[in-house]
Design a protein around this motif. Structure first.
Motif, PDB file in Angstrom:
ATOM      1  N   PHE A   1      54.949  33.379  47.394  1.00 53.77           N
ATOM      2  CA  PHE A   1      56.094  33.030  46.548  1.00 53.77           C
ATOM      3  C   PHE A   1      55.710  33.104  45.077  1.00 53.77           C
ATOM      4  O   PHE A   1      56.497  33.557  44.235  1.00 53.77           O
ATOM      5  N   ASN A   2      54.514  32.682  44.744  1.00 49.77           N
ATOM      6  CA  ASN A   2      54.062  32.771  43.357  1.00 49.77           C
ATOM      7  C   ASN A   2      53.998  34.225  42.903  1.00 49.77           C
ATOM      8  O   ASN A   2      54.343  34.550  41.753  1.00 49.77           O
TER       9      ASN A   2
ATOM     10  N   PRO B   1      67.779  38.267  47.283  1.00 50.64           N
ATOM     11  CA  PRO B   1      66.557  39.092  47.216  1.00 50.64           C
ATOM     12  C   PRO B   1      66.556  40.104  46.086  1.00 50.64           C
ATOM     13  O   PRO B   1      65.485  40.495  45.610  1.00 50.64           O
ATOM     14  N   SER B   2      67.731  40.547  45.646  1.00 52.02           N
ATOM     15  CA  SER B   2      67.800  41.536  44.571  1.00 52.02           C
ATOM     16  C   SER B   2      67.895  40.893  43.185  1.00 52.02           C
ATOM     17  O   SER B   2      68.175  41.580  42.201  1.00 52.02           O
ATOM     18  N   ALA B   3      67.650  39.594  43.089  1.00 48.51           N
ATOM     19  CA  ALA B   3      67.773  38.891  41.811  1.00 48.51           C
ATOM     20  C   ALA B   3      66.839  39.488  40.759  1.00 48.51           C
ATOM     21  O   ALA B   3      65.719  39.905  41.062  1.00 48.51           O
TER      22      ALA B   3
ATOM     23  N   VAL C   1      58.274  37.074  55.837  1.00 50.03           N
ATOM     24  CA  VAL C   1      57.670  35.905  56.506  1.00 50.03           C
ATOM     25  C   VAL C   1      58.392  34.602  56.148  1.00 50.03           C
ATOM     26  O   VAL C   1      57.781  33.533  56.143  1.00 50.03           O
ATOM     27  N   GLY C   2      59.684  34.702  55.866  1.00 49.29           N
ATOM     28  CA  GLY C   2      60.456  33.491  55.619  1.00 49.29           C
ATOM     29  C   GLY C   2      60.908  33.286  54.199  1.00 49.29           C
ATOM     30  O   GLY C   2      61.529  32.262  53.882  1.00 49.29           O
TER      31      GLY C   2
ATOM     32  N   GLY D   1      56.956  38.596  39.575  1.00 50.73           N
ATOM     33  CA  GLY D   1      57.461  39.963  39.569  1.00 50.73           C
ATOM     34  C   GLY D   1      56.613  40.951  40.331  1.00 50.73           C
ATOM     35  O   GLY D   1      56.791  42.159  40.185  1.00 50.73           O
ATOM     36  N   GLN D   2      55.711  40.464  41.196  1.00 52.65           N
ATOM     37  CA  GLN D   2      54.871  41.352  41.989  1.00 52.65           C
ATOM     38  C   GLN D   2      55.576  41.729  43.288  1.00 52.65           C
ATOM     39  O   GLN D   2      56.662  41.239  43.594  1.00 52.65           O
ATOM     40  N   ASP D   3      54.946  42.592  44.062  1.00 51.12           N
ATOM     41  CA  ASP D   3      55.539  43.078  45.313  1.00 51.12           C
ATOM     42  C   ASP D   3      55.930  41.903  46.210  1.00 51.12           C
ATOM     43  O   ASP D   3      55.104  41.049  46.538  1.00 51.12           O
ATOM     44  N   ALA D   4      57.203  41.876  46.619  1.00 46.77           N
ATOM     45  CA  ALA D   4      57.717  40.754  47.400  1.00 46.77           C
ATOM     46  C   ALA D   4      57.988  41.126  48.851  1.00 46.77           C
ATOM     47  O   ALA D   4      58.578  40.331  49.590  1.00 46.77           O
TER      48      ALA D   4
END
Length: 229
Positions: free
Chosen positions: A80-81, A108-110, A95-96, A86-89
């Motif tokens: 989450f951090n 998710p597209s925020a 995984v939740g 702004g890293q790969d999500a």
């Protein structure tokens, strides 16, 4: 005059919460009066419905200053951090993470600006500040495990956040019991030098606390989610 017997302060260790806020609140009501230090083993977010509320509760405990509060980093908190930075999500969302975003009112597209607007600064600072491990006179505390034979100061995030079988199956003695979460057990895993406290709260299992040095176990059944293994 007789001298009062000195006893070690009690440490309460709490396993993986995963957004199960009502269950956490119930458990805290049972243990807060019994301990001076509260150690959280990480994984505050993902899968369960109320990640934001879980973090807010831990931050409120810190602000009250009635207990020493030690929140450790879990692998889900790490992911989450990364998302917040702004890293790969992609892994986070698999995984939740969707449940975590929903608790913050995010899609998710925020955009990065939306993320900064919806996730309070204190929450972002919380995830940035989480340590990989902690220790006191009773034990060593870590989310997933430690690399056998390696000094605490040299432990890596790969082991502290993701370790499983290699840590569990090795008999190396770190000098104190190692209390960990991450790996789900039907009931607390208890051995001479390893204690596992993830009892699958988010999978309709239990949220477990351990009181040290007495090794008293306190469990609360979770009914907030409908997840299954």
């Amino acid at each position: 005059m007789s001298q009062m017997k000195q006893t070690d302060p009690t440490t309460c260790v709490i396993g993986d919460i995963h957004g199960c806020h009502a269950t956490l609140t119930h458990l805290l009501a049972l243990v807060l009066h019994k301990a001076q230090t509260i150690v959280f083993l990480g994984d505050y977010v993902d899968r369960g419905p109320h990640s934001k509320e879980v973090v807010s509760t831990i931050l409120a405990l810190q602000q009250q200053e009635t207990h020493r509060i030690i929140p450790l980093m879990g692998n889900h908190d790490f992911l989450f951090n990364q998302y917040l930075n702004g890293q790969d999500a992609s892994i986070f969302l698999q995984v939740g993470g969707l449940q975590t975003l929903a608790s913050y009112g995010l899609h998710p597209s925020a955009s990065q600006q939306e993320i900064e607007d919806k996730v309070p600064p204190a929450h972002r600072a919380f995830f940035r500040s989480l340590p990989l491990w902690w220790q006191d006179s009773h034990a060593i505390y870590v989310h997933a495990g430690l690399q056998p034979g390696r000094h605490l100061s040299q432990q890596t995030s790969a082991w502290c956040l993701w370790a499983r079988e290699h840590f569990l199956q090795d008999s190396f003695d770190f000098g104190k019991p190692v209390i960990f979460g991450h790996t789900v057990f039907d009931k607390p895993f208890m051995s001479a030098n390893r204690i596992g406290l993830d009892t699958g709260a988010v999978y309709n299992g239990f949220l477990t606390a351990l009181l040290l040095p007495k090794r008293e176990i306190v469990c609360v059944r979770n009914s907030e989610t409908n997840n299954r293994f």
